[in-house]
Design an enzyme around this catalytic site. Structure first.
Site, PDB file in Angstrom:
ATOM      1  N   ALA A  17      73.338  -5.654  15.428  1.00 20.62           N
ATOM      2  CA  ALA A  17      74.803  -5.535  15.508  1.00 20.62           C
ATOM      3  C   ALA A  17      75.268  -5.523  16.960  1.00 20.62           C
ATOM      4  CB  ALA A  17      75.266  -4.271  14.783  1.00 20.62           C
ATOM      5  N   VAL A  48      64.396  -3.948  10.612  1.00 15.80           N
ATOM      6  CA  VAL A  48      64.261  -4.767   9.400  1.00 15.80           C
ATOM      7  C   VAL A  48      65.521  -5.624   9.278  1.00 15.80           C
ATOM      8  CG1 VAL A  48      62.690  -3.437   7.946  1.00 15.80           C
ATOM      9  CG2 VAL A  48      65.099  -2.795   8.074  1.00 15.80           C
ATOM     10  N   LYS A  79      66.324 -20.731   4.081  1.00 15.35           N
ATOM     11  CA  LYS A  79      66.588 -20.003   2.825  1.00 15.35           C
ATOM     12  C   LYS A  79      67.670 -20.734   2.034  1.00 15.35           C
ATOM     13  CE  LYS A  79      68.595 -15.677   1.166  1.00 15.35           C
ATOM     14  NZ  LYS A  79      69.179 -14.376   1.503  1.00 15.35           N
ATOM     15  N   ILE A 347      73.943  -8.400   7.935  1.00 17.52           N
ATOM     16  CA  ILE A 347      74.157  -9.115   9.201  1.00 17.52           C
ATOM     17  C   ILE A 347      75.459  -9.904   9.104  1.00 17.52           C
ATOM     18  CG2 ILE A 347      73.220 -10.920  10.715  1.00 17.52           C
ATOM     19  CD1 ILE A 347      70.414  -9.829  10.044  1.00 17.52           C
TER      20      ILE A 347
HETATM   21  P1  FAD Z   1      69.975  -0.435  14.575  1.00 13.19           P
HETATM   22  O1  FAD Z   1      69.048  -1.582  14.469  1.00 13.19           O
HETATM   23  O2  FAD Z   1      69.553   0.861  13.993  1.00 13.19           O
HETATM   24  O3  FAD Z   1      70.347  -0.259  16.090  1.00 13.19           O
HETATM   25  C1  FAD Z   1      70.899   0.931  16.584  1.00 13.19           C
HETATM   26  C2  FAD Z   1      70.913   0.898  18.096  1.00 13.19           C
HETATM   27  O4  FAD Z   1      71.622   2.028  18.570  1.00 13.19           O
HETATM   28  C3  FAD Z   1      69.557   0.908  18.762  1.00 13.19           C
HETATM   29  O5  FAD Z   1      69.523  -0.005  19.830  1.00 13.19           O
HETATM   30  C4  FAD Z   1      69.455   2.326  19.320  1.00 13.19           C
HETATM   31  O6  FAD Z   1      68.658   2.382  20.473  1.00 13.19           O
HETATM   32  C5  FAD Z   1      70.906   2.596  19.647  1.00 13.19           C
HETATM   33  N1  FAD Z   1      71.227   4.013  19.740  1.00 13.19           N
HETATM   34  C6  FAD Z   1      71.276   4.917  18.729  1.00 13.19           C
HETATM   35  N2  FAD Z   1      71.578   6.126  19.216  1.00 13.19           N
HETATM   36  C7  FAD Z   1      71.734   5.983  20.531  1.00 13.19           C
HETATM   37  C8  FAD Z   1      72.034   6.880  21.605  1.00 13.19           C
HETATM   38  N3  FAD Z   1      72.209   8.199  21.402  1.00 13.19           N
HETATM   39  N4  FAD Z   1      72.116   6.379  22.851  1.00 13.19           N
HETATM   40  C9  FAD Z   1      71.915   5.073  23.097  1.00 13.19           C
HETATM   41  N5  FAD Z   1      71.621   4.188  22.141  1.00 13.19           N
HETATM   42  C10 FAD Z   1      71.519   4.639  20.872  1.00 13.19           C
HETATM   43  N6  FAD Z   1      70.435  -7.093   6.777  1.00 13.19           N
HETATM   44  C11 FAD Z   1      70.496  -8.384   6.436  1.00 13.19           C
HETATM   45  O7  FAD Z   1      71.462  -9.067   6.786  1.00 13.19           O
HETATM   46  N7  FAD Z   1      69.492  -8.960   5.719  1.00 13.19           N
HETATM   47  C12 FAD Z   1      68.448  -8.245   5.244  1.00 13.19           C
HETATM   48  O8  FAD Z   1      67.565  -8.804   4.607  1.00 13.19           O
HETATM   49  C13 FAD Z   1      68.400  -6.866   5.531  1.00 13.19           C
HETATM   50  N8  FAD Z   1      67.391  -6.092   5.061  1.00 13.19           N
HETATM   51  C14 FAD Z   1      67.421  -4.750   5.304  1.00 13.19           C
HETATM   52  C15 FAD Z   1      66.462  -3.910   4.703  1.00 13.19           C
HETATM   53  C16 FAD Z   1      66.523  -2.536   4.880  1.00 13.19           C
HETATM   54  C17 FAD Z   1      65.527  -1.659   4.190  1.00 13.19           C
HETATM   55  C18 FAD Z   1      67.510  -1.970   5.727  1.00 13.19           C
HETATM   56  C19 FAD Z   1      67.571  -0.490   5.971  1.00 13.19           C
HETATM   57  C20 FAD Z   1      68.442  -2.792   6.337  1.00 13.19           C
HETATM   58  C21 FAD Z   1      68.421  -4.169   6.109  1.00 13.19           C
HETATM   59  N9  FAD Z   1      69.385  -5.002   6.660  1.00 13.19           N
HETATM   60  C22 FAD Z   1      69.432  -6.315   6.337  1.00 13.19           C
HETATM   61  C23 FAD Z   1      70.367  -4.457   7.567  1.00 13.19           C
HETATM   62  C24 FAD Z   1      70.009  -4.827   8.981  1.00 13.19           C
HETATM   63  O9  FAD Z   1      68.746  -4.342   9.336  1.00 13.19           O
HETATM   64  C25 FAD Z   1      71.055  -4.200   9.895  1.00 13.19           C
HETATM   65  O10 FAD Z   1      72.333  -4.462   9.396  1.00 13.19           O
HETATM   66  C26 FAD Z   1      71.025  -4.805  11.231  1.00 13.19           C
HETATM   67  O11 FAD Z   1      69.740  -4.791  11.742  1.00 13.19           O
HETATM   68  C27 FAD Z   1      71.966  -4.085  12.147  1.00 13.19           C
HETATM   69  O12 FAD Z   1      71.463  -2.845  12.523  1.00 13.19           O
HETATM   70  P2  FAD Z   1      72.253  -2.082  13.636  1.00 13.19           P
HETATM   71  O13 FAD Z   1      72.236  -2.918  14.857  1.00 13.19           O
HETATM   72  O14 FAD Z   1      73.548  -1.663  13.079  1.00 13.19           O
HETATM   73  O15 FAD Z   1      71.427  -0.736  13.845  1.00 13.19           O
END
Ligand code: FAD
Length: 502
Positions: A17, A48, A79, A347
């Site tokens: 994200a 993941v 896909k 995503i």
């Molecule tokens: P994260 O990857 O958790 O990133 C969080 C970030 O915040 C990290 O960089 C971390 O370092 C930072 N951070 C947190 N706290 C702090 C702090 N205090 N100070 C500084 N930095 C901090 N999506 C799909 O589209 N297709 C799929 O097939 C899919 N499969 C999935 C399967 C599972 C089991 C799960 C749980 C999710 C899946 N997703 C899927 C969702 C996908 O993984 C997420 O939507 C996507 O990776 C986005 O994650 P994110 O960036 O929001 O969070």
């Protein structure tokens, strides 16, 4: 505030994200806005998220990314849809294929012609009219945008990839200097007296990071949107009960299928996603009905190839933030909500959140009307995706385990109940506004889950029986011919990877 324009955006989080937001905002906003991204290697990312939906290709186009180059970097494959096994009944299998089903005639959607024809015992199934499904059935793929000399639509595709590498790829693709990356852990969030807008973040090394607008991409913890602003979370576990996952990679091997597989288990389902260098697997389950050890045993017992490590546990609560945008803070990704990965929508929801922000780009006042509109549109999008997912669980005839019994018996949101009943009585389905899933997606899942309409659209009776047979046979011929022009998926991937001569 003399100049109300937003000049400084701070993104917290460097997962998919965070880096998607950074890349897209840097490209869209240009040099007039300073973008900084804070991430903490110590905390890491969720790691993941390997399956996508076709809209992701818009990002490549917008960012000028070369698809082959990107897919090489992220070990990507293609896909064409999701194969859903054992959701309606044990032994059932159907594909939710992207793309068109047949051809509409005038205003009457194609599936009504097919519904009319299927009273005959030898009628081919609905998927005989989908090029994506025909290609998937034989593990074929090529990015055929249109079928030359034919009215049927081309292949509609998305990717399977290593999401961590995708985030890294986006990061490397950002123009030098366009985004400043800050390594550090946010330990405090300072709010402005009076309106409670976020003013600055404090990092563990004492550094203060100020901004006009903050984007919370900190993952499930929702550091800003929840931790600092207490926005609240709407829990949807009573509709989407899975709350844990175990993810494990396995060795490459077996056919490189151009689709995600989702196979129902006793208290959830298991994914299988082929990448170039490995296979991604995971078991999504409901902890009220199965222990972690049992879930791990089911996952490992159902791998096609050898596991490359121990399953990694993840926990989540399905639902959405009460407001994705609160004051001068927008949540994206897992910080905004999570609906479980059955239709690979997370995503995409990041992408559409960024698009919506750009369409409604605020000034430093963040007028409440604008914020309310953003939140209204986001809720509409999330709730429609949620309902589509609930359909996979609710429309089950399985009673073999307590989990499936509960899914079949649960109350569902009224909008979904109405959709199902309308389809059951009339065969009709209507896509509202720009909700994510198309009529053809809904029709495949409704029929795949054994919801049988009582009738078809009366306008489908305008053709004589001979005309109907001819119309359907022509489409099957066109689909079959187009499918035969496609190479095996593994060959196309090898060619795109440069390891096979074109
Ligand atoms: P994260 O990857 O958790 O990133 C969080 C970030 O915040 C990290 O960089 C971390 O370092 C930072 N951070 C947190 N706290 C702090 C702090 N205090 N100070 C500084 N930095 C901090 N999506 C799909 O589209 N297709 C799929 O097939 C899919 N499969 C999935 C399967 C599972 C089991 C799960 C749980 C999710 C899946 N997703 C899927 C969702 C996908 O993984 C997420 O939507 C996507 O990776 C986005 O994650 P994110 O960036 O929001 O969070």
């Amino acid at each position: 505030m003399n100049d109300p324009r937003i000049r400084r955006i701070v993104i917290v989080g460097g997962g998919t994200a965070g880096w998607m937001a950074a890349a897209l905002l840097a490209k869209a906003l240009g040099a007039g806005v300073a973008i900084r991204l804070v991430e903490s290697a110590e905390i890491g990312t969720v790691g993941v998220g390997e399956a996508t939906i076709p809209q992701i290709r818009h990002i490549n186009r917008f960012l000028g990314i070369d698809e082959d180059d990107m897919l090489r970097a992220v070990h990507g494959t293609y896909k064409l849809g999701v194969q859903l096994n054992g959701f309606g009944r044990l032994g059932d299998s159907y594909l939710h294929a992207f793309g068109d089903l047949g051809l509409p005639l005038g205003l009457t959607p194609f599936h009504h012609y097919w519904l009319r024809s299927r009273s005959r015992a030898d009628a081919p199934d609905l998927w005989a009219y989908s090029l994506n499904a025909a290609a998937a059935a034989e593990n074929r793929f090529a990015p055929l945008e249109s079928v030359p000399g034919s009215p049927i639509g081309g292949i509609r595709y998305a990717y399977h990839f290593d999401a961590s590498r995708y985030a890294q790829y986006l990061r490397e693709h950002i123009a030098p200097g366009a985004v400043q990356r800050i390594e550090g852990k946010v330990v405090d969030v300072r709010l402005r007296a009076g309106d409670g807008f976020i003013e600055s973040l404090q990092l563990d090394n004492g550094e203060i990071v100020e901004g006009d607008f903050f984007i919370d991409c900190s993952g499930f913890r929702g550091l800003l949107i929840e931790g600092a602003l207490n926005t609240g979370y709407e829990n949807w576990q009573h509709w989407l009960p899975c709350d844990r996952a175990l993810a494990v990679a396995s060795a490459p091997g077996g056919p490189m299928r151009p689709y995600t597989q989702a196979s129902a288990r006793t208290a959830g389902w298991q994914w299988r996603i082929p990448l170039r260098h490995r296979v991604g697997n995971g078991h999504v389950y409901c902890s009220r009905f199965i222990s972690d050890d049992e879930a791990a045993a089911q996952l490992l017992a159902n791998l096609e190839t050898e596991a490359l490590g121990d399953p990694r546990p993840l926990r989540f609560v399905t639902g959405m933030r009460n407001q994705a945008w609160n004051r001068n803070c927008l949540a994206l990704g897992l910080a905004a909500g999570f609906m479980e990965p059955l239709e690979s929508t997370s995503i995409h929801l990041v992408q559409s959140g960024i698009n919506r922000l750009l369409a409604m780009f605020p000034d430093r006042h963040c007028e409440q009307q604008l914020v309310d509109e953003y939140n209204r549109q986001t809720r509409f999008e999330y709730e429609r995706v949620r309902d589509f997912l609930i359909l996979h669980y609710k429309a089950t005839e399985r009673t073999d385990t307590p989990f499936w019994q509960q899914c079949g018996a649960m109350d569902i949101p009224p909008a979904l109940a109405h959709r199902i009943e309308l389809f059951r009585r009339t065969g009709m389905i209507f896509r509202e506004a720009d909700e994510l899933f198309t009529e053809s997606g809904w029709v495949q899942v409704l029929l795949g889950q054994r919801i049988e309409p009582d009738r078809h659209h009366p306008l489908a009776d305008a053709l004589t029986a001979e005309q109907l047979d001819g119309f359907l046979a022509d489409i099957r011929t066109l689909v079959g011919r187009a499918k035969n022009t496609l190479p095996p998926h593994h060959e196309f991937v090898a060619r795109a990877a440069g390891s096979l001569a074109a």
